[in-house]
Design a protein around this motif. Structure first.
Motif, PDB file in Angstrom:
ATOM      1  N   CYS A 166       0.811  -1.219   0.000  1.00  0.00           N
ATOM      2  CA  CYS A 166       0.000   0.000   0.000  1.00  0.00           C
ATOM      3  C   CYS A 166       0.843   1.266   0.000  1.00  0.00           C
ATOM      4  O   CYS A 166       0.611   2.189  -0.769  1.00  0.00           O
ATOM      5  N   GLU A 167       1.853   1.312   0.849  1.00  0.00           N
ATOM      6  CA  GLU A 167       2.624   2.546   0.981  1.00  0.00           C
ATOM      7  C   GLU A 167       3.750   2.659  -0.050  1.00  0.00           C
ATOM      8  O   GLU A 167       4.384   3.699  -0.172  1.00  0.00           O
ATOM      9  N   GLY A 168       4.027   1.565  -0.749  1.00  0.00           N
ATOM     10  CA  GLY A 168       5.056   1.593  -1.790  1.00  0.00           C
ATOM     11  C   GLY A 168       6.447   1.865  -1.257  1.00  0.00           C
ATOM     12  O   GLY A 168       7.333   2.293  -1.984  1.00  0.00           O
ATOM     13  N   GLY A 208      -4.160  -1.414   5.998  1.00  0.00           N
ATOM     14  CA  GLY A 208      -5.416  -1.975   5.479  1.00  0.00           C
ATOM     15  C   GLY A 208      -6.164  -0.991   4.588  1.00  0.00           C
ATOM     16  O   GLY A 208      -7.317  -1.220   4.217  1.00  0.00           O
ATOM     17  N   GLN A 209      -5.501   0.096   4.247  1.00  0.00           N
ATOM     18  CA  GLN A 209      -6.208   1.185   3.562  1.00  0.00           C
ATOM     19  C   GLN A 209      -6.879   0.793   2.244  1.00  0.00           C
ATOM     20  O   GLN A 209      -8.034   1.132   2.005  1.00  0.00           O
ATOM     21  N   LEU A 210      -6.142   0.103   1.371  1.00  0.00           N
ATOM     22  CA  LEU A 210      -6.706  -0.165   0.044  1.00  0.00           C
ATOM     23  C   LEU A 210      -7.967  -1.021   0.164  1.00  0.00           C
ATOM     24  O   LEU A 210      -8.960  -0.797  -0.531  1.00  0.00           O
ATOM     25  N   PHE A 229       2.325  -4.370   9.682  1.00  0.00           N
ATOM     26  CA  PHE A 229       3.720  -4.814   9.797  1.00  0.00           C
ATOM     27  C   PHE A 229       4.622  -3.990   8.902  1.00  0.00           C
ATOM     28  O   PHE A 229       4.270  -3.697   7.764  1.00  0.00           O
ATOM     29  N   ARG A 230       5.773  -3.614   9.406  1.00  0.00           N
ATOM     30  CA  ARG A 230       6.735  -2.900   8.572  1.00  0.00           C
ATOM     31  C   ARG A 230       8.118  -3.487   8.818  1.00  0.00           C
ATOM     32  O   ARG A 230       8.600  -3.504   9.968  1.00  0.00           O
ATOM     33  N   ALA A 231       8.749  -3.917   7.723  1.00  0.00           N
ATOM     34  CA  ALA A 231      10.092  -4.493   7.847  1.00  0.00           C
ATOM     35  C   ALA A 231      11.138  -3.398   7.786  1.00  0.00           C
ATOM     36  O   ALA A 231      12.072  -3.479   7.006  1.00  0.00           O
ATOM     37  N   GLU A 232      10.925  -2.339   8.570  1.00  0.00           N
ATOM     38  CA  GLU A 232      11.948  -1.296   8.575  1.00  0.00           C
ATOM     39  C   GLU A 232      12.869  -1.582   9.744  1.00  0.00           C
ATOM     40  O   GLU A 232      12.433  -1.810  10.860  1.00  0.00           O
ATOM     41  N   ASN A 233      14.142  -1.574   9.439  1.00  0.00           N
ATOM     42  CA  ASN A 233      15.102  -1.964  10.463  1.00  0.00           C
ATOM     43  C   ASN A 233      15.502  -0.749  11.292  1.00  0.00           C
ATOM     44  O   ASN A 233      16.674  -0.462  11.463  1.00  0.00           O
ATOM     45  N   VAL A 246      -5.346   2.165  13.201  1.00  0.00           N
ATOM     46  CA  VAL A 246      -6.773   2.457  13.060  1.00  0.00           C
ATOM     47  C   VAL A 246      -6.907   3.276  11.792  1.00  0.00           C
ATOM     48  O   VAL A 246      -6.273   4.315  11.664  1.00  0.00           O
ATOM     49  N   GLU A 247      -7.715   2.797  10.850  1.00  0.00           N
ATOM     50  CA  GLU A 247      -7.811   3.490   9.566  1.00  0.00           C
ATOM     51  C   GLU A 247      -9.264   3.745   9.146  1.00  0.00           C
ATOM     52  O   GLU A 247      -9.897   2.885   8.549  1.00  0.00           O
ATOM     53  N   PRO A 248      -9.773   4.935   9.449  1.00  0.00           N
ATOM     54  CA  PRO A 248     -11.096   5.280   8.925  1.00  0.00           C
ATOM     55  C   PRO A 248     -11.000   5.635   7.443  1.00  0.00           C
ATOM     56  O   PRO A 248      -9.964   6.132   7.000  1.00  0.00           O
ATOM     57  N   GLY A 384       5.960  13.444  17.288  1.00  0.00           N
ATOM     58  CA  GLY A 384       6.057  13.675  15.846  1.00  0.00           C
ATOM     59  C   GLY A 384       4.812  13.118  15.184  1.00  0.00           C
ATOM     60  O   GLY A 384       3.716  13.212  15.752  1.00  0.00           O
ATOM     61  N   GLU A 385       4.987  12.466  14.033  1.00  0.00           N
ATOM     62  CA  GLU A 385       3.810  11.991  13.287  1.00  0.00           C
ATOM     63  C   GLU A 385       3.035  10.926  14.062  1.00  0.00           C
ATOM     64  O   GLU A 385       3.570   9.898  14.433  1.00  0.00           O
ATOM     65  N   ILE A 386       1.772  11.218  14.286  1.00  0.00           N
ATOM     66  CA  ILE A 386       0.920  10.237  14.985  1.00  0.00           C
ATOM     67  C   ILE A 386      -0.159   9.717  14.043  1.00  0.00           C
ATOM     68  O   ILE A 386      -0.624   8.586  14.163  1.00  0.00           O
ATOM     69  N   ILE A 387      -0.545  10.569  13.078  1.00  0.00           N
ATOM     70  CA  ILE A 387      -1.548  10.195  12.073  1.00  0.00           C
ATOM     71  C   ILE A 387      -1.009  10.584  10.702  1.00  0.00           C
ATOM     72  O   ILE A 387      -0.413  11.654  10.540  1.00  0.00           O
TER      73      ILE A 387
HETATM   74  O1  4AD Z   1       1.762   7.307   7.588  1.00  0.00           O
HETATM   75  P1  4AD Z   1       1.476   5.863   7.385  1.00  0.00           P
HETATM   76  O2  4AD Z   1       2.516   5.040   6.705  1.00  0.00           O
HETATM   77  O3  4AD Z   1       0.103   5.828   6.590  1.00  0.00           O
HETATM   78  C1  4AD Z   1      -0.509   4.734   6.092  1.00  0.00           C
HETATM   79  O4  4AD Z   1      -0.171   3.587   6.240  1.00  0.00           O
HETATM   80  C2  4AD Z   1      -1.793   5.073   5.364  1.00  0.00           C
HETATM   81  N1  4AD Z   1      -2.152   3.942   4.519  1.00  0.00           N
HETATM   82  C3  4AD Z   1      -2.863   5.395   6.373  1.00  0.00           C
HETATM   83  C4  4AD Z   1      -4.197   5.765   5.748  1.00  0.00           C
HETATM   84  O5  4AD Z   1      -4.295   6.802   5.146  1.00  0.00           O
HETATM   85  N2  4AD Z   1      -5.186   4.913   5.897  1.00  0.00           N
HETATM   86  O6  4AD Z   1       1.154   5.175   8.778  1.00  0.00           O
HETATM   87  C5  4AD Z   1       0.118   5.671   9.595  1.00  0.00           C
HETATM   88  C6  4AD Z   1       0.581   5.818  11.018  1.00  0.00           C
HETATM   89  C7  4AD Z   1       1.729   6.790  11.200  1.00  0.00           C
HETATM   90  O7  4AD Z   1       1.266   8.111  11.254  1.00  0.00           O
HETATM   91  C8  4AD Z   1       2.317   6.333  12.522  1.00  0.00           C
HETATM   92  O8  4AD Z   1       1.580   6.851  13.609  1.00  0.00           O
HETATM   93  C9  4AD Z   1       2.081   4.838  12.476  1.00  0.00           C
HETATM   94  O9  4AD Z   1       1.082   4.585  11.513  1.00  0.00           O
HETATM   95  N3  4AD Z   1       3.299   4.096  12.110  1.00  0.00           N
HETATM   96  C10 4AD Z   1       4.021   3.357  12.967  1.00  0.00           C
HETATM   97  N4  4AD Z   1       3.875   3.105  14.283  1.00  0.00           N
HETATM   98  C11 4AD Z   1       4.777   2.306  14.868  1.00  0.00           C
HETATM   99  N5  4AD Z   1       5.802   1.722  14.230  1.00  0.00           N
HETATM  100  C12 4AD Z   1       6.005   1.929  12.905  1.00  0.00           C
HETATM  101  N6  4AD Z   1       7.015   1.320  12.283  1.00  0.00           N
HETATM  102  C13 4AD Z   1       5.089   2.785  12.218  1.00  0.00           C
HETATM  103  N7  4AD Z   1       4.960   3.205  10.939  1.00  0.00           N
HETATM  104  C14 4AD Z   1       3.877   3.985  10.896  1.00  0.00           C
END
Ligand code: 4AD
Ligand code: MG
Length: 462
Positions: A166-168, A208-210, A229-233, A246-248, A384-387
Motif C-alpha cells: 500500500c505505501e510503496g 489496510g487502507q486499500l 507490519f513494517r520491515a523497517e530496520n 486504526v484506519e477510517p 512527531g507523526e501520529i496520524i
Molecule cells: O503514515 P502511514 O505510513 O500511513 C498509512 O499507512 C496510510 N495507509 C494510512 C491511511 O491513510 N489509511 O502510517 C500511519 C501511522 C503513522 O502516522 C504512525 O503513527 C504509524 O502509523 N506508524 C508506525 N507506528 C509504529 N511503528 C512503525 N514502524 C510505524 N509506521 C507507521
C-alpha cells in the motif's frame, strides 16, 4: 462474594464479606499479624489484607505468601487505619494457589528500569507502570470503537496477508507457505521467494487502507483496527515491526472533512481516557512525564494548528534552531522537524497538508498545481507523526498516471482501479498509529513499553 479490587476500593462497605483473588505485591510480617497487599490488575492500587496469628495455619501460610505468589483471600471489610486507603480486608481464610520463591522471582520491591523489564516481558505486566499502560491501552481501544460506532462507521476486517504494498515503501515482510526445509533454490543457490505463497507472492500488510477503500465504496464510512507490519530496520523509540493501526475511510469526503474527523477523534480518545482511567493518568503524570495531564488538556481544549507543507518549510527555514537533517522544499520532514513544529513553534498538535507528490504514496489526490498532493500528517509534541492520511485520487486517468510514474504495475491493482471505473467518489481517510497514541497519552519514552509483546529489531524475547 468474589469481587474485583478496583470495585472494592471504590464501593466496598464496612462489614461486607468479600473474596479477592490476585498476586501478592508485598508482605509485612509484624509478629502476631501481617499486612499483605494484593493486586488483581484491575487498578493501580492494591487491597491491603490483614492476616492475624489466630488464623488456622498462620505461620505456614505466611511463609508461602511472598511477592508474586497467587492467592485467594476471603474475609470482612473494615475501615483502614493506614494512610491512603479507606478500607482493608480482615482476612478469615487464605488460599495460596502458587508461591513465588523470593530468591529467584525477578520483580523485587524496587523500581526496575524499563530496559530490564523488557527482558522479563512475561512478568512485567505485574508492575505498576506496565499495568497502568495496558489499562490505558484498553481504554484507548474502547474509545476508538465508541467514537466510530456512535458515528455509524462500520468496523471492517482487512487481511493480514496481502499481495499489495500500500505505501510503496518496500517495507514488506514476505509470507511463505513453503516447507522451510524444502525451499526451492534458484540456479545461483539463492532462495526463490517469488513463488512463496501457494505459488504466488504475498506479504504481511503494511496498511489496510486499500481494502478499507473497497469497503467504503459500499458502506460510505468504515474503519479498520488491526495489526500491521513494517520491515523497517529502525531501532528507534517510535518504531515497531508489528504495530496496530486504526484506519477510517470515508466516501463523499474531502481533506477538510478528514482533518475535522482526525481532530475530533483524538479529542474524544483523550477525554474518554481521562474519565475512565483518572488514577492511571495521574500516575503517569507523577512518575513518567509531568506534562501528561497538561498535554491531555491541551489536546482537548485547543484547536489543532493547520498549515501546508510549504508553510511548514518556510517556518523551519526561519527557525533559529539547527537541525541535523536538511530542510528544503521537496524533502520529507524528519522527526526533529515535526517535533519542532508541534513542540516548540505551535505548542500543540499541528496538521501539515499538501506535501510534494514525490515523497507521498501513489493513491493521494494530486492538487491543481501538479506538484503537491492532498496529504495530511498530524504531528504531536514529543512524538512527531501520529496520524498520516489523505484525500484519495478518485480520477482513473490521474491515478493511472501516478502509478506509472511510481512503477506500479496496474495489473497488480486492477481491482483498486475498478473502484474508479464504477461509481467513483471523492473520498478520504487516515491511519492512526495506535502505539504512538498510547505513547503520547502516557508519556512513555519507548514504544516497546506500550505494547504487551513488542516486535522490533533485536527484541523477540518470546
Ligand atoms: O503514515 P502511514 O505510513 O500511513 C498509512 O499507512 C496510510 N495507509 C494510512 C491511511 O491513510 N489509511 O502510517 C500511519 C501511522 C503513522 O502516522 C504512525 O503513527 C504509524 O502509523 N506508524 C508506525 N507506528 C509504529 N511503528 C512503525 N514502524 C510505524 N509506521 C507507521
Ligand atoms: Mg506517514
Amino acid at each position: 462474594m468474589k469481587r474485583r479490587i478496583i470495585e472494592i476500593l471504590r464501593n466496598g462497605q464496612s462489614d461486607e464479606s468479600v473474596t479477592v483473588q490476585g498476586w501478592v505485591r508485598t508482605k509485612r510480617d509484624l509478629k502476631g499479624f501481617a499486612f499483605v497487599e494484593v493486586n488483581d490488575g484491575s487498578s493501580l492500587a492494591s487491597l491491603q489484607a490483614v492476616l492475624k496469628a489466630e488464623m488456622p495455619d498462620y505461620e505456614a501460610t505466611l511463609k508461602q505468601i511472598n511477592t508474586g505468589a497467587s492467592v485467594e483471600i476471603s474475609g470482612v471489610l473494615v475501615p483502614s487505619q493506614g494512610k491512603g486507603q479507606r478500607i482493608e480486608l480482615q482476612a478469615e481464610t487464605v488460599k495460596v494457589f502458587g508461591d513465588a520463591d523470593p530468591e529467584t522471582y525477578p520483580l523485587q520491591k524496587k523500581r526496575h528500569s524499563f530496559e530490564f523489564l523488557r527482558t522479563i516481558g512475561h512478568l512485567r505486566s505485574r508492575t505498576n507502570s506496565l499495568g497502568a499502560v495496558f489499562r490505558v491501552r484498553n481504554a484507548c481501544a474502547t474509545a476508538i470503537h465508541q467514537f466510530f460506532q456512535e458515528r455509524s462507521f462500520l468496523w471492517v476486517h482487512t487481511p493480514v496477508i496481502t499481495r499489495n504494498d500500500c505505501e510503496g515503501a518496500g517495507e514488506l515482510f514476505t509470507v511463505t507457505s513453503l516447507d522451510l526445509k524444502k525451499i526451492p533454490q534458484t540456479e545461483n543457490g539463492k532462495i526463490d521467494y517469488s513463488q512463496d505463497f501457494f505459488g504466488g507472492q504475498a506479504f504481511l500488510t503494511v496498511s489496510g487502507q486499500l481494502e478499507a477503500e473497497v469497503m467504503a465504496m459500499a458502506f460510505s464510512n468504515v474503519y479498520t483496527f488491526g495489526p500491521t507490519f513494517r520491515a523497517e530496520n529502525s531501532n528507534t523509540s517510535r518504531h515497531l515491526a508489528e504495530f496496530w493501526m486504526v484506519e477510517p475511510e470515508m466516501a463523499f469526503c474531502d481533506l477538510v472533512g478528514n482533518m475535522d474527523l482526525a481532530e475530533a477523534f483524538l479529542k474524544h480518545i483523550f477525554k474518554y481516557v481521562l474519565e475512565t482511567c483518572p488514577e492511571d493518568m495521574k500516575f503517569f503524570n507523577q512518575r513518567i512525564d509531568d506534562s501528561v495531564l497538561a498535554t491531555a488538556d491541551n489536546i482537548i481544549n485547543n484547536q489543532f494548528e493547520r498549515i501546508t507543507y510549504t508553510e511548514a518549510i518556510a517556518q523551519l527555514e526561519k527557525a533559529t534552531k539547527t537541525f541535523e537533517y536538511p530542510v528544503e522544499w521537496g524533502l520529507d520532514l524528519q522527526s526533529e522537524h515535526e517535533r519542532y513544529l508541534a513542540e516548540e513553534l505551535f505548542k500543540k498538535p499541528v496538521i501539515v497538508t499538501d506535501y510534494p507528490k514525490q515523497i507521498k504514496a501513489f493513491y493521494m489526490r494530486v492538487n491543481d498545481d501538479d506538484k503537491t498532493v492532498r496529504a495530511m500528517d498530524v504531528l504531536a509534541p514529543k512524538i512527531g507523526e501520529i496520524i498520516g492520511g489523505s484525500q484519495r485520487e478518485e480520477r482513473l486517468e490521474v491515478l493511472e498516471k501516478r502509478m506509472q510514474a511510481q512503477d506500479i504495475n496496474p495489473d497488480d491493482l486492477w481491482w483498486y482501479l475498478d473502484l474508479r471505473r464504477y461509481g467513483t467518489v471523492p473520498h478520504a481517510g487516515f491511519g492512526l498509529g495506535f502505539e504512538r497514541l498510547v505513547q503520547f497519552m502516557t508519556g512513555m519514552g519507548n514504544i516497546r513499553d506500550v505494547i504487551p509483546f513488542p516486535r522490533a529489531p533485536l527484541s523477540a524475547e518470546f
